[in-house]
Design a protein around this motif. Structure first.
Motif, PDB file in Angstrom:
ATOM      1  N   ILE A  63      32.671  46.863  45.571  1.00  0.00           N
ATOM      2  CA  ILE A  63      32.835  45.557  44.929  1.00  0.00           C
ATOM      3  C   ILE A  63      31.452  45.029  44.626  1.00  0.00           C
ATOM      4  CG2 ILE A  63      33.650  43.199  45.217  1.00  0.00           C
ATOM      5  CD1 ILE A  63      35.807  44.270  47.100  1.00  0.00           C
ATOM      6  N   TYR A  67      35.109  47.556  41.443  1.00  0.00           N
ATOM      7  CA  TYR A  67      35.526  46.232  41.008  1.00  0.00           C
ATOM      8  C   TYR A  67      34.244  45.444  40.743  1.00  0.00           C
ATOM      9  CZ  TYR A  67      39.801  47.753  43.382  1.00  0.00           C
ATOM     10  OH  TYR A  67      40.899  48.466  43.793  1.00  0.00           O
ATOM     11  N   ASP A  92      35.198  40.339  42.199  1.00  0.00           N
ATOM     12  CA  ASP A  92      36.450  40.148  42.945  1.00  0.00           C
ATOM     13  C   ASP A  92      36.564  38.674  43.308  1.00  0.00           C
ATOM     14  OD1 ASP A  92      38.815  40.765  44.276  1.00  0.00           O
ATOM     15  OD2 ASP A  92      37.786  41.128  46.174  1.00  0.00           O
ATOM     16  N   ARG A  94      39.016  52.091  37.776  1.00  0.00           N
ATOM     17  CA  ARG A  94      38.010  51.048  37.891  1.00  0.00           C
ATOM     18  C   ARG A  94      38.469  49.809  37.118  1.00  0.00           C
ATOM     19  NH1 ARG A  94      34.719  54.556  34.956  1.00  0.00           N
ATOM     20  NH2 ARG A  94      35.179  55.973  36.686  1.00  0.00           N
ATOM     21  N   TYR A  95      38.003  48.637  37.567  1.00  0.00           N
ATOM     22  CA  TYR A  95      38.409  47.376  36.970  1.00  0.00           C
ATOM     23  C   TYR A  95      37.189  46.468  36.841  1.00  0.00           C
ATOM     24  CZ  TYR A  95      42.943  49.173  38.380  1.00  0.00           C
ATOM     25  OH  TYR A  95      44.041  49.970  38.546  1.00  0.00           O
ATOM     26  N   ARG A 100      38.774  41.365  39.275  1.00  0.00           N
ATOM     27  CA  ARG A 100      40.011  41.383  40.053  1.00  0.00           C
ATOM     28  C   ARG A 100      40.258  40.013  40.669  1.00  0.00           C
ATOM     29  NH1 ARG A 100      41.123  45.088  45.393  1.00  0.00           N
ATOM     30  NH2 ARG A 100      39.498  43.735  46.239  1.00  0.00           N
TER      31      ARG A 100
END
Length: 760
Positions: free
Chosen positions: A312, A338, A341, A373-374, A377
Motif C-alpha cells: 500500500i 494499492y 487506501d 493491482r488497483y 481503494r
C-alpha cells in the motif's frame, strides 16, 4: 641551477577533483625543493605515496601518485616554505648576484604564501581603521559566544544573553538558542542523508523532538536511509521534506507514520514534499507493508510527491476518530499494489469529506505481471465504519499495465458503502475496461473519464457481493454531449387517464403490465406474469389505488441495456423487478443474483417470484428515483411497483436508461397484449352474393375483446352499396355484418376484413 628561478604572480595553491584514474597532477607555481610541496587529499595531509618533480623550475612541475586518488576526492597542492634564513653575507666579501636573488626569491615566495593565507581570514575593509580584534583570554571566552559589541570590537557573550534580530523595522531581538530552535532539522540530530548511513535513529530522535516542542520538522536534501519504521507524533506542527526516506527496514510495517491513532484528533497539520521509497519492492502480499500511513487528520494540508514499491503506497486511516475535511496533493505513486487506501479501523472512526488533486498511479511492465493491482481503494477493517462519503478527485491518472493481461488493473476498488465519490478528468492508460469495481453498497459515484485507451467502452464492475448500484461513468472523449442526456424510455404521466376498463371487473393501464403477488399454477414464462388487466385496482381522482396482491410494471428488452432508472409518484411505493432469461424463461436465485438497486437492498419473494425492495421508497424522497442494474443473463425484465405492506395511491411512472442504448419497451404484441387500449384483428373473406337489402356475417377472432367495447369493421376492397357493421358477438370475437343497402345484388371479390376494438 642552470637558470635562476623566477617568482611570477601565481597563487601558491592549486586544487583538483580526482577521477579515480589520473595519477599525475600539475602544480603551476615554482618551488625551490621537493620538500616545499604539501599534498592534501580530502583535507588530510599526505606524507608519502607520491613523488614531486620540477623543483627549481619557474613554471612549476608535477606531483605523481603511486596509486590514483579515489574518484571524487578533493586534491590540494600548495607551496609551504620553511621560514628560515639559509645564507649569511660576509663583511667586505663579494656580494654575488645569485645569492642575493635566492634570498629575494624566498622572501617573495613567503609573501605570496602570507597573502594566500590572509585572503581567507576575517578582516576589516580598507575603508575602516582602528578597532580591537584581540581575543579575550581563554578562560574568559570558554563556553561563550564570540561576537561584536556596540563599537564593532570583538566581544564575548553569554549563550543565554546573545540576541539576534531581523534586519527590518519592528524586528525583536531573540537569543541564538531561540532562533536555532525555531525550526528543527533532521541534520540537527545527526542524519547524514547520504543514502548509505542508517539515519533511522537520528530521524526518529528529530521527530520525537518536534513532537515534544510542537515544532515543524525539516528533512533536507539527500536520501535518508532508515532500517526502522518512523513515526512523527501528532503533537508536531508538521513535516517538510526536500529529500527522500529510503526504507530498508523489516516488512509488515509502515515506513512513515504521521499523526496519532486511538481517539486523538490531529488538527490543521501541514505535511509537505513527502517522499518514501522502499529499498526493495515488497511481495505485495502483506497489507501492513505501507509507505506512508496518515492517521486521524482534520483540516490537514498534505503533499505527497513520491511513494514507490510498497503493498500500500499511502493509507489514510480513521482510528476511533475521523479523517476528514483535508486536502491531499498527490504525485508519483508507482509500483504499489494499492496506490492509495482510504480506510477506517473502528466503528467510531470515519473517513469522509476529503479533496484530492492529481496523482499518477502507475506500474512498470515488469512489476508482478501476474498480480492484480488497483489505483485507489476504499476499505474498512472488519466491524469498522463503512460510509466513506464525499471524496472528490481532480485529474488522477492511471497507468496500471493490465490491459490484455489475465489480471485486474482497475483505478477504483470500492469495498464500502460509500456515497458521492466524484472523480473528475481521469486518465486511463492500459487499464481494464472498468473504471471501478464495487463490492458492497456503494452508490451515487460519478467517474468522469477525460481520456481512456479503451475508448468509450468503460463501465463499473458490480461483483456478486455488491448490494447497490446507481453510479455512473461519463466518457467525455466519445460523444460526451450525447451521453450526458438521459433517455426517457417510457412514461405514464397520469395513471388515472391511462386506465383501461378491460371488462366489467378487470382494469389495465396503457404501456404497463398488470402484476399479481400470487400467480396461480406453475408460471414460468413472461406472459404468465404480465397480465393485460386484473381486478381489484381502485381508480382515484389522480391515479390508482394499489390494493392487496396488485402491482404495475414496464416490460423491457434487456439483452443489451442492463441499467434502468425508475421514478414514480406515489405515497409509499415498493419497487419490484422480475427477470427472464433466453426464451422468456423466469430466472430465480438458483441462477444467481439477478438484479441490484441503487437506494435499497432487494430480496427474492418466492410467492410472486420477483425481487422486491426491502422497504418502501419513502426515505425523504431519496429512494424514489431507483437505478436498477440487471445481471448479464437477464434478457427481459419487468420493472415496476407493487402493494406489499399497505395500500397506496400510484399517480405516475417513468422509466429511463443510458442514452447510448435504446431498448424496446414491450407491450401490445401478440405474445404480450398488455398495455394497449386498442385491439386489432383481420381475416380473409370472400363474401357470397348478397341480394338487395340482404346481409352476410363473419366472426373474426379478436383476443381480448369484451362486450361493451367500441368496435369497427372495414373491407380491403371497394364496397359500393355495402355497409360493414361490427359488434362484439362473444368474448374474444367480433361479428362483422355486410349489409347490402343497394337495389341490386352485390357480389364482392375475395378480400380482407379488418376489425378494431377500443376499450373505454
Amino acid at each position: 641551477m642552470a637558470e635562476h628561478i623566477r617568482i611570477g604572480d601565481v597563487a601558491p595553491r592549486v586544487q583538483y577533483v580526482a577521477d579515480g584514474a589520473q595519477t599525475a597532477f600539475v602544480y603551476p607555481f615554482p618551488v625551490f625543493a621537493a620538500e616545499d610541496i604539501e599534498v592534501h587529499v580530502d583535507g588530510l595531509r599526505l606524507a608519502s605515496g607520491f613523488a614531486v618533480s620540477g623543483a627549481g623550475r619557474s613554471d612549476g612541475g608535477i606531483v605523481t601518485f603511486a596509486l590514483p586518488p579515489a574518484a571524487g576526492a578533493r586534491l590540494v597542492l600548495r607551496r609551504r616554505l620553511v621560514m628560515e634564513r639559509v645564507t649569511d653575507y660576509q663583511p667586505n666579501g663579494v656580494l654575488r648576484a645569485n645569492t642575493l636573488n635566492d634570498e629575494l626569491d624566498r622572501q617573495m615566495a613567503a609573501l605570496q604564501e602570507l597573502r594566500e593565507d590572509a585572503g581567507g581570514a576575517l578582516r576589516q575593509g580598507p575603508g575602516e581603521v582602528g578597532g580591537q580584534f584581540v581575543l579575550p583570554p581563554r578562560p574568559a571566552r570558554a563556553n561563550r559566544l564570540l561576537g561584536f559589541d556596540s563599537l564593532g570590537n570583538v566581544a564575548v557573550f553569554s549563550r543565554g544573553e546573545a540576541t539576534l534580530s531581523a534586519p527590518f523595522p519592528g524586528g525583536v531581538p531573540r537569543t541564538v538558542e531561540d532562533k536555532l530552535a525555531e525550526r528543527l532539522s533532521a541534520r540537527d540530530f545527526g542524519a547524514a542523508g547520504d543514502g548509505v548511513a542508517d539515519d533511522g535513529p537520528a530521524l526518529q530522535a528529530a521527530m520525537n523532538a518536534a513532537a515534544a516542542s510542537g515544532k515543524f520538522l525539516d528533512i533536507g536534501e539527500g536520501t535518508f536511509r532508515s532500517t526502522i519504521p518512523l513515526t512523527l507524533p501528532g503533537a508536531a506542527a508538521g513535516l517538510s521534506m526536500r529529500g527522500a526516506i529510503l526504507y530498508a527496514g523489516p516488512g509488515g510495517e509502515a515506513a512513515l507514520t504521521l499523526g496519532d491513532g486511538a481517539a486523538i484528533r490531529n488538527r490543521a497539520k501541514i505535511y509537505q514534499g513527502l517522499r518514501v521509497l522502499r529499498a526493495a519492492i515488497s511481495s505485495w502480499e502483506d497489507e501492513r507493508d505501507i509507505g506512508i500511513l496518515i492517521r486521524n487528520q482534520d483540516s490537514a494540508l498534505i503533499e505527497i510527491r513520491q511513494v514507490e514499491m510498497f503493498t500500500i503506497g499511502v493509507q489514510t486511516l480513521g482510528v476511533e476518530r475521523g479523517f476528514e475535511d483535508s486536502v491531499l496533493h498527490l504525485g508519483r505513486i508507482v509500483d504499489n499494489r494499492y496506490g492509495l487506501d482510504i480506510r477506517t479501523a473502528s466503528a467510531a472512526g470515519w473517513n469522509t469529506s476529503v479533496r484530492y488533486h492529481g496523482g499518477h498511479f502507475a506500474h512498470s511492465l515488469a512489476t508482478y505481471p501476474e498480480k492484480d493491482r488497483y489505483g485507489i481503494r476504499f476499505s474498512a477493517a472488519p466491524g469498522a465504519y463503512v460510509a466513506h462519503n464525499r471524496h472528490v478527485f481532480d485529474g488522477p491518472a492511471f497507468e496500471l499495465q493490465s490491459r490484455d493481461r489475465a489480471i485486474d488493473g482497475i483505478p477504483f476498488l470500492v469495498q464500502v458503502n460509500s456515497r458521492a465519490i466524484l472523480a473528475r478528468g481521469m486518465r486511463m492508460e492500459g487499464c481494464d475496461p472498468y473504471v471501478a469495481r464495487h463490492t458492497a453498497g456503494a452508490q451515487d459515484h460519478v467517474y468522469e473519464v477525460a481520456w481512456a485507451s479503451q475508448g468509450y467502452g468503460i463501465e463499473i464492475d458490480y461483483t456478486g457481493t455488491s448490494t447497490r448500484v446507481g453510479s455512473i461513468v461519463r466518457a467525455l472523449h466519445q460523444g460526451a454531449a450525447h451521453r450526458e442526456f438521459t433517455r426517457s424510455l417510457a412514461e405514464v404521466p397520469n395513471l388515472r387517464a391511462a386506465a383501461i376498463r378491460w371488462n366489467a371487473t378487470e382494469t389495465g393501464f396503457e404501456k404497463l403490465a398488470c402484476l399479481s403477488t400470487n400467480v396461480s399454477g406453475t408460471p414460468t414464462q413472461i406472459p404468465h406474469f404480465a397480465f393485460p388487466a386484473l381486478d381489484s385496482y381502485v381508480l382515484t381522482d389522480r391515479g390508482v389505488m394499489l390494493t392487496g396482491g396488485r402491482g404495475l410494471g414496464f416490460v423491457v428488452d434487456a439483452r443489451r441495456c442492463k441499467e434502468f432508472a425508475l421514478a414514480v409518484d406515489a405515497d409509499d411505493p415498493r419497487m419490484v423487478v422480475q427477470c427472464f432469461g433466453a426464451g422468456g424463461v423466469l430466472l430465480t436465485p438458483a441462477e444467481g443474483e439477478m438484479v441490484r438497486a441503487s437506494g435499497m437492498s432487494l430480496t427474492y419473494a418466492a410467492g410472486p417470484r420477483w425481487w422486491q425492495g426491502n422497504a418502501d421508497s419513502n426515505d425523504a424522497n431519496l429512494t424514489r428515483l431507483q437505478v436498477v442494474r440487471l445481471a448479464p443473463q437477464v434478457q427481459t425484465a419487468i420493472i415496476g411497483v407493487a402493494r406489499i405492506g399497505t395500500d397506496y395511491e400510484l399517480r405516475s411512472m417513468r422509466l429511463a436508461c443510458d442514452p447510448s442504448q435504446s431498448p424496446a419497451v414491450l407491450y401490445g404484441t401478440p405474445e404480450l397484449p398488455h398495455g394497449v387500449r386498442e385491439l386489432k384483428a383481420e381475416m380473409a373473406w370472400d363474401p357470397p352474393s348478397i341480394a338487395a337489402g340482404g346481409s352476410a356475417q363473419l366472426n373474426v377472432p379478436c383476443p381480448g375483446v369484451r362486450p361493451g367495447d367500441f368496435v369497427q369493421a372495414a373491407f380491403s376492397l371497394s364496397t359500393s352499396g355495402l355497409i360493414f357493421l361490427a359488434q362484439v358477438g362473444a368474448q374474444d370475437v367480433v361479428t362483422v355484418t355486410a349489409w347490402n343497402r343497394s337495389g341490386a345484388a352485390v357480389d364482392l371479390n375475395a378480400g380482407t376484413v379488418r376489425v378494431r376494438a377500443v376499450k373505454s
